[in-house]
Design a protein around this motif. Structure first.
Motif, PDB file in Angstrom:
ATOM      1  N   GLY A   1     -20.346  12.278  25.075  1.00 60.06           N
ATOM      2  CA  GLY A   1     -18.897  12.086  25.171  1.00 60.06           C
ATOM      3  C   GLY A   1     -18.241  13.136  26.042  1.00 60.06           C
ATOM      4  N   LEU A   2     -18.719  14.368  25.931  1.00 63.39           N
ATOM      5  CA  LEU A   2     -18.174  15.440  26.758  1.00 63.39           C
ATOM      6  C   LEU A   2     -18.482  15.230  28.240  1.00 63.39           C
ATOM      7  CD1 LEU A   2     -18.806  18.695  24.693  1.00 63.39           C
ATOM      8  CD2 LEU A   2     -16.595  17.759  25.389  1.00 63.39           C
ATOM      9  N   LYS A   3     -19.641  14.644  28.534  1.00 63.51           N
ATOM     10  CA  LYS A   3     -20.007  14.408  29.933  1.00 63.51           C
ATOM     11  C   LYS A   3     -19.004  13.490  30.612  1.00 63.51           C
ATOM     12  CE  LYS A   3     -24.993  15.204  29.518  1.00 63.51           C
ATOM     13  NZ  LYS A   3     -26.339  14.566  29.509  1.00 63.51           N
ATOM     14  N   HIS A   4     -18.529  12.468  29.895  1.00 60.89           N
ATOM     15  CA  HIS A   4     -17.530  11.553  30.462  1.00 60.89           C
ATOM     16  C   HIS A   4     -16.263  12.325  30.836  1.00 60.89           C
ATOM     17  CE1 HIS A   4     -19.797   7.922  29.737  1.00 60.89           C
ATOM     18  NE2 HIS A   4     -19.918   8.199  28.452  1.00 60.89           N
ATOM     19  N   ILE A   5     -15.854  13.221  29.939  1.00 62.84           N
ATOM     20  CA  ILE A   5     -14.634  13.990  30.195  1.00 62.84           C
ATOM     21  C   ILE A   5     -14.856  14.985  31.326  1.00 62.84           C
ATOM     22  CG2 ILE A   5     -12.999  15.616  29.163  1.00 62.84           C
ATOM     23  CD1 ILE A   5     -13.515  14.231  26.464  1.00 62.84           C
ATOM     24  N   ARG A   6     -16.019  15.651  31.315  1.00 65.63           N
ATOM     25  CA  ARG A   6     -16.314  16.618  32.374  1.00 65.63           C
ATOM     26  C   ARG A   6     -16.354  15.945  33.746  1.00 65.63           C
ATOM     27  NH1 ARG A   6     -15.704  21.751  33.771  1.00 65.63           N
ATOM     28  NH2 ARG A   6     -14.168  20.398  34.771  1.00 65.63           N
ATOM     29  N   ASP A   7     -16.924  14.749  33.812  1.00 68.81           N
ATOM     30  CA  ASP A   7     -17.001  14.032  35.084  1.00 68.81           C
ATOM     31  C   ASP A   7     -15.611  13.666  35.603  1.00 68.81           C
ATOM     32  OD1 ASP A   7     -19.739  14.187  35.026  1.00 68.81           O
ATOM     33  OD2 ASP A   7     -20.040  12.144  34.267  1.00 68.81           O
ATOM     34  N   PHE A   8     -14.707  13.356  34.675  1.00 67.82           N
ATOM     35  CA  PHE A   8     -13.359  12.942  35.080  1.00 67.82           C
ATOM     36  C   PHE A   8     -12.488  14.134  35.431  1.00 67.82           C
ATOM     37  CE2 PHE A   8      -8.926  12.078  34.297  1.00 67.82           C
ATOM     38  CZ  PHE A   8      -8.722  10.855  34.904  1.00 67.82           C
ATOM     39  N   TRP A   9     -12.576  15.184  34.620  1.00 68.39           N
ATOM     40  CA  TRP A   9     -11.642  16.309  34.743  1.00 68.39           C
ATOM     41  C   TRP A   9     -12.211  17.361  35.681  1.00 68.39           C
ATOM     42  CZ3 TRP A   9      -6.722  16.769  33.387  1.00 68.39           C
ATOM     43  CH2 TRP A   9      -6.129  18.031  33.428  1.00 68.39           C
ATOM     44  N   GLN A  10     -11.533  17.584  36.785  1.00 73.49           N
ATOM     45  CA  GLN A  10     -12.025  18.520  37.793  1.00 73.49           C
ATOM     46  C   GLN A  10     -11.492  19.939  37.602  1.00 73.49           C
ATOM     47  OE1 GLN A  10     -14.436  17.392  39.910  1.00 73.49           O
ATOM     48  NE2 GLN A  10     -14.205  15.609  38.565  1.00 73.49           N
ATOM     49  N   GLY A  11     -10.513  20.114  36.741  1.00 71.86           N
ATOM     50  CA  GLY A  11      -9.954  21.438  36.504  1.00 71.86           C
ATOM     51  C   GLY A  11     -10.717  22.192  35.433  1.00 71.86           C
ATOM     52  N   PRO A  12     -10.207  23.370  35.022  1.00 68.54           N
ATOM     53  CA  PRO A  12     -10.848  24.133  33.957  1.00 68.54           C
ATOM     54  C   PRO A  12     -10.958  23.320  32.667  1.00 68.54           C
ATOM     55  CG  PRO A  12      -9.235  25.486  35.103  1.00 68.54           C
ATOM     56  CD  PRO A  12      -9.048  24.088  35.607  1.00 68.54           C
ATOM     57  N   LEU A  13     -12.162  23.334  32.075  1.00 70.88           N
ATOM     58  CA  LEU A  13     -12.440  22.590  30.849  1.00 70.88           C
ATOM     59  C   LEU A  13     -12.924  23.562  29.778  1.00 70.88           C
ATOM     60  CD1 LEU A  13     -12.793  19.729  29.499  1.00 70.88           C
ATOM     61  CD2 LEU A  13     -15.199  19.899  30.173  1.00 70.88           C
ATOM     62  N   ILE A  14     -12.258  23.539  28.633  1.00 68.84           N
ATOM     63  CA  ILE A  14     -12.609  24.408  27.511  1.00 68.84           C
ATOM     64  C   ILE A  14     -13.044  23.541  26.341  1.00 68.84           C
ATOM     65  CG2 ILE A  14     -11.736  26.118  25.880  1.00 68.84           C
ATOM     66  CD1 ILE A  14      -9.691  26.891  28.048  1.00 68.84           C
ATOM     67  N   VAL A  15     -14.158  23.915  25.715  1.00 67.15           N
ATOM     68  CA  VAL A  15     -14.645  23.209  24.540  1.00 67.15           C
ATOM     69  C   VAL A  15     -14.262  24.032  23.316  1.00 67.15           C
ATOM     70  CG1 VAL A  15     -16.641  22.219  23.366  1.00 67.15           C
ATOM     71  CG2 VAL A  15     -16.559  22.265  25.869  1.00 67.15           C
ATOM     72  N   LYS A  16     -13.444  23.459  22.454  1.00 67.11           N
ATOM     73  CA  LYS A  16     -12.893  24.182  21.306  1.00 67.11           C
ATOM     74  C   LYS A  16     -13.555  23.750  19.996  1.00 67.11           C
ATOM     75  CE  LYS A  16      -8.489  25.052  18.927  1.00 67.11           C
ATOM     76  NZ  LYS A  16      -9.014  24.783  17.580  1.00 67.11           N
ATOM     77  N   GLY A  17     -13.976  24.743  19.214  1.00 62.20           N
ATOM     78  CA  GLY A  17     -14.498  24.453  17.886  1.00 62.20           C
ATOM     79  C   GLY A  17     -15.980  24.706  17.734  1.00 62.20           C
ATOM     80  N   LEU A  18     -16.579  25.414  18.673  1.00 56.36           N
ATOM     81  CA  LEU A  18     -18.021  25.688  18.587  1.00 56.36           C
ATOM     82  C   LEU A  18     -18.270  26.916  17.721  1.00 56.36           C
ATOM     83  CD1 LEU A  18     -19.210  25.047  22.250  1.00 56.36           C
ATOM     84  CD2 LEU A  18     -18.903  23.431  20.364  1.00 56.36           C
ATOM     85  N   ILE A  19     -19.424  26.916  17.051  1.00 59.08           N
ATOM     86  CA  ILE A  19     -19.789  28.046  16.199  1.00 59.08           C
ATOM     87  C   ILE A  19     -21.277  28.360  16.298  1.00 59.08           C
ATOM     88  CG2 ILE A  19     -20.331  26.817  14.059  1.00 59.08           C
ATOM     89  CD1 ILE A  19     -17.947  29.794  14.134  1.00 59.08           C
ATOM     90  N   SER A  20     -22.074  27.395  16.786  1.00 60.32           N
ATOM     91  CA  SER A  20     -23.518  27.625  16.870  1.00 60.32           C
ATOM     92  C   SER A  20     -23.920  27.994  18.296  1.00 60.32           C
ATOM     93  CB  SER A  20     -24.296  26.380  16.443  1.00 60.32           C
ATOM     94  OG  SER A  20     -24.343  25.419  17.475  1.00 60.32           O
ATOM     95  N   GLU A  21     -24.998  28.772  18.400  1.00 60.25           N
ATOM     96  CA  GLU A  21     -25.490  29.202  19.702  1.00 60.25           C
ATOM     97  C   GLU A  21     -25.951  28.019  20.540  1.00 60.25           C
ATOM     98  OE1 GLU A  21     -28.716  32.372  21.619  1.00 60.25           O
ATOM     99  OE2 GLU A  21     -28.444  32.228  19.456  1.00 60.25           O
ATOM    100  N   GLN A  22     -26.589  27.035  19.920  1.00 61.14           N
ATOM    101  CA  GLN A  22     -27.066  25.882  20.673  1.00 61.14           C
ATOM    102  C   GLN A  22     -25.914  25.103  21.292  1.00 61.14           C
ATOM    103  OE1 GLN A  22     -30.359  24.975  21.446  1.00 61.14           O
ATOM    104  NE2 GLN A  22     -29.145  23.735  22.869  1.00 61.14           N
ATOM    105  N   ASP A  23     -24.817  24.975  20.562  1.00 64.17           N
ATOM    106  CA  ASP A  23     -23.657  24.279  21.106  1.00 64.17           C
ATOM    107  C   ASP A  23     -23.075  25.028  22.309  1.00 64.17           C
ATOM    108  OD1 ASP A  23     -23.785  22.149  19.367  1.00 64.17           O
ATOM    109  OD2 ASP A  23     -22.313  22.953  17.959  1.00 64.17           O
TER     110      ASP A  23
END
Length: 406
Positions: free
Chosen positions: A265-287
């Motif tokens: 799901g994030l890939k779809h957003i990353r492909d569309f959005w060319q500006g700075p993208l921040i992923v909010k709510g991560l807590i694990s190292e793998q994420d």
């Protein structure tokens, strides 16, 4: 259904007075020098159901308390005999130099807690030169906040499961001039919040006699709400079926607006959005590693303010670990449990490059109305400045040098 029709009898407006001779952006009320003062005042001015929504955590509030306890346990050590000039709170992010290392986190239904809260906070943030993040489920439209903030606000989005809605929503965000997109990933399900359930603020919302009496008992809130109008999810209104029964709202939100945000799901957003993208709510190292591989520009280490998983870990120690490993590969921000200038300094010393506060700013608006955003920003700035001077720390980026490591 909310019975806001009872507000129609209100016709006058009650406002707090700013300090005489003070410009709005310099407003500071010495009656409320700390967050607890704002919180107590806000509680007196908000209906109980709105205040409960603001302070609620998940289940037994264990995670909320743990967030506060762990960040309060961080210790900083002064270096008193070193040469020292002065402190500089500014931080550059994505080509813009902000005046302080903190911003306003996205908070849903802000207009329920205090009328026009999103506009109040977005305007104050713009004038004080800190970022304001608008929530998709806020009570103001993304177009309105883009106008109020003069294009300086950031936008928070979930992952709309409906591809058509996702495309249209992101096009609106782009057309409105937002430069930074924040994708919240830590709400795969609605949080189980007992206060909201008791108050009828679960999905679907309902109004009880008790809630009506609570509204009538808070005249300032009632008058301001009568003037502002019934709070609704303005950004999402174009996607909601007309006359949709309220018992279908939760299903609509899950199926169309707040779908699970996995890596695909994030890939779809990353492909569309060319500006700075921040992923909010991560807590694990793998994420965090996945976010780096995705090409995200930043991550917010967070447990959603303790509102989603009561047994979840607190972000401050995780931030220390992740920053040590990945700060050169991605920008690391932090929220959850941050309430005051001391907490901001502790999070920055723990390796966060920038911090975000949610509840504290809503307390400010609840306590002081349209002056609350300015007061809160100014109070936090004063607090953080005092701490940095006491440490004899000149730059925000140097704060980790003052962390007491166990």
């Amino acid at each position: 259904m909310w019975l806001f029709a009872l507000l129609n009898f209100c016709s006058m407006k009650v406002l707090e007075k700013p300090q005489i001779g003070k410009a709005m952006k310099d407003y500071y009320n010495p009656k409320y020098p700390c967050t607890e003062d704002l919180k107590r005042k806000a509680q007196k001015r908000m209906p109980k159901f709105a205040y409960d929504y603001l302070i609620s955590g998940c289940m037994e509030d264990t995670s909320v308390r743990k967030n506060e306890q762990q960040i309060d346990s961080v210790e900083l050590r002064s270096q008193l005999l070193k040469p020292y000039n002065d402190c500089d709170l500014s931080v550059e992010l994505f080509g813009h130099k902000y005046s302080a290392p903190f911003g306003i986190a996205p908070v849903g239904l802000q207009g329920l807690m205090w009328p026009k809260a999103p506009e109040i906070l977005a305007k104050a943030a713009m004038e004080k030169n800190i970022p304001y993040i608008l929530s998709t489920v806020s009570s103001s439209s993304l177009e309105r906040i883009a106008e109020v903030s003069e294009g300086h606000a950031w936008y928070q989005v979930y992952n709309p499961s409906d591809a058509g809605i996702r495309k249209d929503l992101l096009n609106r965000v782009k057309s409105a001039g937002y430069k930074v997109l924040v994708v919240t990933v830590d709400v795969p399900t609605f949080g189980y919040r007992p206060r909201d359930i008791r108050n009828g603020l679960s999905m679907p919302p309902k109004m009880s006699l008790s809630n009506i009496l609570q509204m009538l008992a808070k005249p300032n809130w009632l008058i301001e709400t009568a003037i502002a109008g019934k709070p609704e999810m303005e950004t999402l209104k174009p996607y909601m079926p007309k006359n949709m029964p309220m018992d279908q709202l939760a299903s609509f939100m899950n199926k169309t607006v707040m779908g699970p945000v996995d890596l695909e799901g994030l890939k779809h957003i990353r492909d569309f959005w060319q500006g700075p993208l921040i992923v909010k709510g991560l807590i694990s190292e793998q994420d965090v590693l996945d976010a780096i591989k995705l090409g995200a520009d930043g991550v917010v280490i967070s447990n959603h303010g303790g509102r989603q998983l009561d047994a979840g870990e607190s972000p401050v120690l995780t931030t220390q670990s992740l920053s040590a490993k990945y700060k050169d590969q991605i920008k690391i921000f932090m929220d959850s449990g941050i309430q005051n200038g001391t907490n901001i300094a502790s999070a920055l010393a723990s390796g966060a490059e920038f911090t975000f506060l949610g509840r504290t700013f809503v307390y400010g608006v609840g306590a002081l109305g349209k002056y609350g955003g300015y007061h809160t920003i100014n109070a936090l700035t004063m607090q953080l400045t005092q701490i940095m001077k006491q440490l004899r720390c000149e730059k925000v980026a140097d704060l980790p040098n003052y962390l007491v490591r166990n």
